[in-house]
Design an enzyme around this catalytic site. Structure first.
Site, PDB file in Angstrom:
ATOM      1  CG  ASP A 149      -7.785  -6.576  -1.684  1.00  0.00           C
ATOM      2  OD1 ASP A 149      -8.982  -6.895  -1.800  1.00  0.00           O
ATOM      3  OD2 ASP A 149      -7.320  -5.998  -0.680  1.00  0.00           O
ATOM      4  CG  LEU A 150      -8.657  -4.829  -8.183  1.00  0.00           C
ATOM      5  CD1 LEU A 150      -8.666  -4.742  -9.709  1.00  0.00           C
ATOM      6  CD2 LEU A 150      -8.124  -3.531  -7.594  1.00  0.00           C
ATOM      7  CE  LYS A 151     -11.623  -5.770   0.413  1.00  0.00           C
ATOM      8  NZ  LYS A 151     -10.293  -5.160   0.195  1.00  0.00           N
ATOM      9  NE  ARG A 165      -0.528  -0.145   8.033  1.00  0.00           N
ATOM     10  CZ  ARG A 165      -1.659   0.351   8.495  1.00  0.00           C
ATOM     11  NH1 ARG A 165      -1.760   1.645   8.753  1.00  0.00           N
ATOM     12  NH2 ARG A 165      -2.697  -0.435   8.711  1.00  0.00           N
ATOM     13  CG  ASP A 175     -21.031  -3.858 -11.625  1.00  0.00           C
ATOM     14  OD1 ASP A 175     -22.202  -3.895 -12.061  1.00  0.00           O
ATOM     15  OD2 ASP A 175     -20.266  -2.893 -11.807  1.00  0.00           O
ATOM     16  CB  ILE A 176     -24.837  -6.819 -13.203  1.00  0.00           C
ATOM     17  CG1 ILE A 176     -23.951  -6.285 -14.321  1.00  0.00           C
ATOM     18  CG2 ILE A 176     -25.797  -5.756 -12.705  1.00  0.00           C
ATOM     19  CD1 ILE A 176     -24.727  -5.899 -15.574  1.00  0.00           C
ATOM     20  N   PRO A 177     -23.718  -9.766 -12.504  1.00  0.00           N
ATOM     21  CG  PRO A 177     -25.102 -11.615 -12.033  1.00  0.00           C
ATOM     22  CD  PRO A 177     -25.135 -10.124 -12.187  1.00  0.00           C
ATOM     23  CG  ASN A 178     -21.952 -10.031 -18.839  1.00  0.00           C
ATOM     24  OD1 ASN A 178     -21.448 -11.084 -19.194  1.00  0.00           O
ATOM     25  ND2 ASN A 178     -21.874  -8.912 -19.551  1.00  0.00           N
ATOM     26  CB  THR A 231     -12.823  -6.397   9.651  1.00  0.00           C
ATOM     27  OG1 THR A 231     -11.859  -5.735   8.847  1.00  0.00           O
ATOM     28  CG2 THR A 231     -12.745  -7.889   9.429  1.00  0.00           C
ATOM     29  CE  LYS A 280      -4.212  -6.607   0.715  1.00  0.00           C
ATOM     30  NZ  LYS A 280      -4.826  -5.379   0.187  1.00  0.00           N
ATOM     31  NE  ARG A 318      -0.261  -3.977  12.481  1.00  0.00           N
ATOM     32  CZ  ARG A 318      -0.721  -4.103  11.225  1.00  0.00           C
ATOM     33  NH1 ARG A 318      -0.722  -5.261  10.623  1.00  0.00           N
ATOM     34  NH2 ARG A 318      -1.144  -3.045  10.573  1.00  0.00           N
ATOM     35  CG  ASP A 324      -1.911  -1.177   1.203  1.00  0.00           C
ATOM     36  OD1 ASP A 324      -2.551  -1.380   0.161  1.00  0.00           O
ATOM     37  OD2 ASP A 324      -2.025  -1.893   2.215  1.00  0.00           O
TER      38      ASP A 324
HETATM   39  O1  C5P Z   1      -0.597  -2.643   6.927  1.00  0.00           O
HETATM   40  P1  C5P Z   1      -1.632  -3.686   7.292  1.00  0.00           P
HETATM   41  O2  C5P Z   1      -1.034  -4.989   7.745  1.00  0.00           O
HETATM   42  O3  C5P Z   1      -2.669  -3.144   8.238  1.00  0.00           O
HETATM   43  O4  C5P Z   1      -2.354  -3.978   5.894  1.00  0.00           O
HETATM   44  C1  C5P Z   1      -3.434  -4.862   5.820  1.00  0.00           C
HETATM   45  C2  C5P Z   1      -3.953  -4.909   4.411  1.00  0.00           C
HETATM   46  O5  C5P Z   1      -5.129  -5.713   4.390  1.00  0.00           O
HETATM   47  C3  C5P Z   1      -4.355  -3.564   3.814  1.00  0.00           C
HETATM   48  O6  C5P Z   1      -4.110  -3.642   2.394  1.00  0.00           O
HETATM   49  C4  C5P Z   1      -5.837  -3.484   4.090  1.00  0.00           C
HETATM   50  O7  C5P Z   1      -6.527  -2.718   3.139  1.00  0.00           O
HETATM   51  C5  C5P Z   1      -6.247  -4.952   3.973  1.00  0.00           C
HETATM   52  N1  C5P Z   1      -7.442  -5.300   4.727  1.00  0.00           N
HETATM   53  C6  C5P Z   1      -7.553  -5.151   6.100  1.00  0.00           C
HETATM   54  N2  C5P Z   1      -8.683  -5.522   6.762  1.00  0.00           N
HETATM   55  C7  C5P Z   1      -9.693  -6.033   6.082  1.00  0.00           C
HETATM   56  C8  C5P Z   1      -9.608  -6.217   4.698  1.00  0.00           C
HETATM   57  C9  C5P Z   1      -8.457  -5.839   4.054  1.00  0.00           C
HETATM   58  O8  C5P Z   1      -6.633  -4.684   6.744  1.00  0.00           O
HETATM   59  N3  C5P Z   1     -10.761  -6.421   6.734  1.00  0.00           N
END
Ligand code: C5P
Length: 244
Positions: free
Chosen positions: A64-66, A214, A69-72, A123, A37, A184, A15
């Site tokens: 990771d573009l999540k 991070r 949208d519509i199925p097609n 989350t 990612k 973490r 990121d």
């Molecule tokens: O730096 P960090 O370890 O917090 O990065 C976590 C990555 O996971 C980020 O790209 C964040 O957008 C993604 N993410 C998250 N929690 C989620 C879904 C995705 O931290 N529930």
């Protein structure tokens, strides 16, 4: 689905607001030790060429573009992502069964077949947030329902918090991938994450892949931080035969 190689289990979240520092970090890492990612920010700024560059260096990339949208449209976007040579892509389970099944079918017919995983409930959302958009009950109940729906719609797994993994695992069985951010190492800063778990706890809870940003990308020595995390995971895997 044949289960993919779980090694390496760490997916480093890139990121960065610019490509240079991201590529500097990537040159300090090793495709044998981690996956990468790429999310909405970097993809929107630097596009497919950036993703192809990472894949060209030998890294498995989780795009990771999540999609939602519509199925097609989602199915076509999944095929376009597959054409980039990525390893994993994702969509929102709340897009519904038809959206997920169409994406599944279209990817099965494509030349490349990345893993396809679903996001259940973000989350960041509280009970009040999801009630406001019409979901009943606690986030956890909705996560479990959407995890079952994702499984029944042919997804390879879901993205979930490591705290949810232990609840979800018995619902979905062993051959369904759980990808967990919010991890973490014990002594690391929390940054803006609130509900975190250590890598060892996430593995013990049933996570297959850990998304970690991070604690690695902002470390003075990213490779050493990655090695430390890998060692913590390896120790836990040795203690949890079900994690193999
Ligand atoms: O730096 P960090 O370890 O917090 O990065 C976590 C990555 O996971 C980020 O790209 C964040 O957008 C993604 N993410 C998250 N929690 C989620 C879904 C995705 O931290 N529930």
């Amino acid at each position: 689905m044949t289960m993919p190689d779980k090694e390496p289990r760490v997916i480093v979240a890139l990121d960065f607001p610019s490509a240079g520092p991201a590529l500097d970090l990537v040159s300090a890492l090793d495709p044998a030790l981690c996956r990468l990612k790429v999310g909405k920010e970097m993809f929107t700024r630097f596009g497919p060429a950036f993703v192809e560059k990472l894949a060209g260096k030998g890294f498995d990339v989780f795009l990771d573009l999540k999609f939602h949208d519509i199925p097609n449209t989602v199915a076509a976007a999944c095929v376009a992502a597959a054409d980039l040579g990525v390893w994993m892509i994702n969509l929102h389970a709340s897009g519904g069964r038809r959206m997920m099944e169409t994406a599944r079918e279209r990817l099965d017919g494509a030349a490349r077949r990345p893993l396809l995983v679903a996001v259940t409930i973000l989350t960041s959302l509280t009970r009040e947030d999801i009630a406001e958009v019409g979901f009943r009950g606690a986030p956890r109940e909705n996560v479990l329902r959407l995890a079952r729906l994702a499984r029944g719609s042919g997804m390879d797994g879901i993205v979930c918090s490591p705290r949810e993994a232990a609840d979800v695992r018995p619902e979905v069985g062993a051959d369904f991938l759980l990808v967990t951010p919010g991890v973490r190492p014990a002594r690391a800063a929390l940054d803006d994450q609130q509900r975190v778990m250590t890598p060892a706890d996430a593995i013990a809870g049933g996570a297959d892949f850990l998304v970690i940003g991070r604690p690695i990308t902002a470390a003075a020595d990213p490779l050493q931080s990655l090695r430390d995390i890998r060692e913590e995971i390896a120790q836990q895997v040795r203690h949890s035969p079900t994690a193999l």
